[in-house]
Design an enzyme around this catalytic site. Structure first.
Site, PDB file in Angstrom:
ATOM      1  N   CYS A  13      -3.921   0.760  -2.632  1.00 39.10           N
ATOM      2  CA  CYS A  13      -4.128  -0.528  -1.944  1.00 39.10           C
ATOM      3  C   CYS A  13      -3.037  -1.427  -2.430  1.00 39.10           C
ATOM      4  O   CYS A  13      -2.448  -1.553  -3.642  1.00 39.10           O
ATOM      5  CB  CYS A  13      -5.343  -1.308  -1.911  1.00 39.10           C
ATOM      6  SG  CYS A  13      -6.777  -0.321  -1.118  1.00 39.10           S
ATOM      7  N   GLU A  44      -2.991  -4.554  -3.049  1.00 45.62           N
ATOM      8  CA  GLU A  44      -3.591  -5.517  -4.188  1.00 45.62           C
ATOM      9  C   GLU A  44      -3.522  -5.137  -5.576  1.00 45.62           C
ATOM     10  O   GLU A  44      -3.267  -5.595  -6.409  1.00 45.62           O
ATOM     11  CB  GLU A  44      -4.861  -6.030  -3.985  1.00 45.62           C
ATOM     12  CG  GLU A  44      -5.177  -6.678  -2.507  1.00 45.62           C
ATOM     13  CD  GLU A  44      -5.194  -5.696  -1.225  1.00 45.62           C
ATOM     14  OE1 GLU A  44      -4.683  -4.765  -1.147  1.00 45.62           O
ATOM     15  OE2 GLU A  44      -6.394  -6.239  -0.319  1.00 45.62           O
ATOM     16  N   GLU A  89       0.307   5.025   0.746  1.00 43.17           N
ATOM     17  CA  GLU A  89      -0.757   6.195   1.190  1.00 43.17           C
ATOM     18  C   GLU A  89      -0.212   7.730   0.777  1.00 43.17           C
ATOM     19  O   GLU A  89       0.714   7.760   0.228  1.00 43.17           O
ATOM     20  CB  GLU A  89      -0.664   6.187   2.721  1.00 43.17           C
ATOM     21  CG  GLU A  89      -1.277   5.049   3.371  1.00 43.17           C
ATOM     22  CD  GLU A  89      -1.444   5.018   4.810  1.00 43.17           C
ATOM     23  OE1 GLU A  89      -2.218   4.145   5.426  1.00 43.17           O
ATOM     24  OE2 GLU A  89      -0.757   5.951   5.447  1.00 43.17           O
ATOM     25  N   ASN A 133       0.950  -1.121   0.099  1.00 44.47           N
ATOM     26  CA  ASN A 133      -0.060  -0.125  -0.046  1.00 44.47           C
ATOM     27  C   ASN A 133       0.883   0.992   0.063  1.00 44.47           C
ATOM     28  O   ASN A 133       2.086   1.193   0.670  1.00 44.47           O
ATOM     29  CB  ASN A 133      -1.086  -0.026   1.014  1.00 44.47           C
ATOM     30  CG  ASN A 133      -0.409  -0.084   2.412  1.00 44.47           C
ATOM     31  OD1 ASN A 133       0.680  -0.880   2.697  1.00 44.47           O
ATOM     32  ND2 ASN A 133      -0.838   0.632   3.604  1.00 44.47           N
ATOM     33  N   CYS A 193     -10.169  -4.633  -0.180  1.00 47.32           N
ATOM     34  CA  CYS A 193     -11.506  -3.609  -0.028  1.00 47.32           C
ATOM     35  C   CYS A 193     -12.277  -3.905  -1.295  1.00 47.32           C
ATOM     36  O   CYS A 193     -11.949  -4.598  -1.998  1.00 47.32           O
ATOM     37  CB  CYS A 193     -10.883  -2.284   0.031  1.00 47.32           C
ATOM     38  SG  CYS A 193     -10.252  -1.582  -1.273  1.00 47.32           S
TER      39      CYS A 193
END
Length: 132
Positions: free
Chosen positions: A55, A57, A46, A44, A88
């Site tokens: 994210c 993934e 940010e 991830n 998510c």
């Protein structure tokens, strides 16, 4: 190339170590196994503007796609949480874009894991077939 769930999770754990999570402190790593046997990992990333955050993934899948892979067998997700870390909703949609039957291994900081298919995690996903 044969790879088992535990090995793919280990790739996700290594990727987690590269996470950029200065705001949430919630580090996540992911590893996706392409049909050719190549593993692509991601973490991830940010941003102070949370909407610009990506994210783990999606990072792994986008990295794979940018290298030419579009057929996937499995993806593993790991974080520092005691709980199992699931993709998510947006990540589930991205996973479903490429393989309705893809295995999804969700794991926790102890390396314990559960196995699902993306169809189990996102039943009735909107796909390219819906656009015909």
């Amino acid at each position: 190339m044969m790879i088992d769930a535990r090995e793919l999770i280990n790739y996700a754990i290594i990727a987690k170590g590269k996470a950029y999570a200065p705001y949430s402190k919630f580090r996540v790593g992911a590893a996706v196994l392409a049909k050719g046997g190549t593993i692509y990992s991601g973490c991830n990333v940010e941003n102070a503007s949370f909407g610009a955050t990506n994210c783990a993934e999606r990072t792994a899948i986008f990295k794979a796609v940018s290298e030419g892979a579009k057929d996937f067998i499995a993806i593993a997700v790991n974080s520092d949480s005691e709980n199992f870390t699931y993709p998510c909703g947006i990540c589930r949609q991205v996973i479903a874009e490429f393989s309705a039957g893809m295995k999804v291994y969700v794991s926790n900081r102890k390396g314990e894991y559960k196995e699902y298919t993306i169809n189990e995690l996102l039943p009735g996903a909107f796909t390219g077939e819906d656009m015909k």
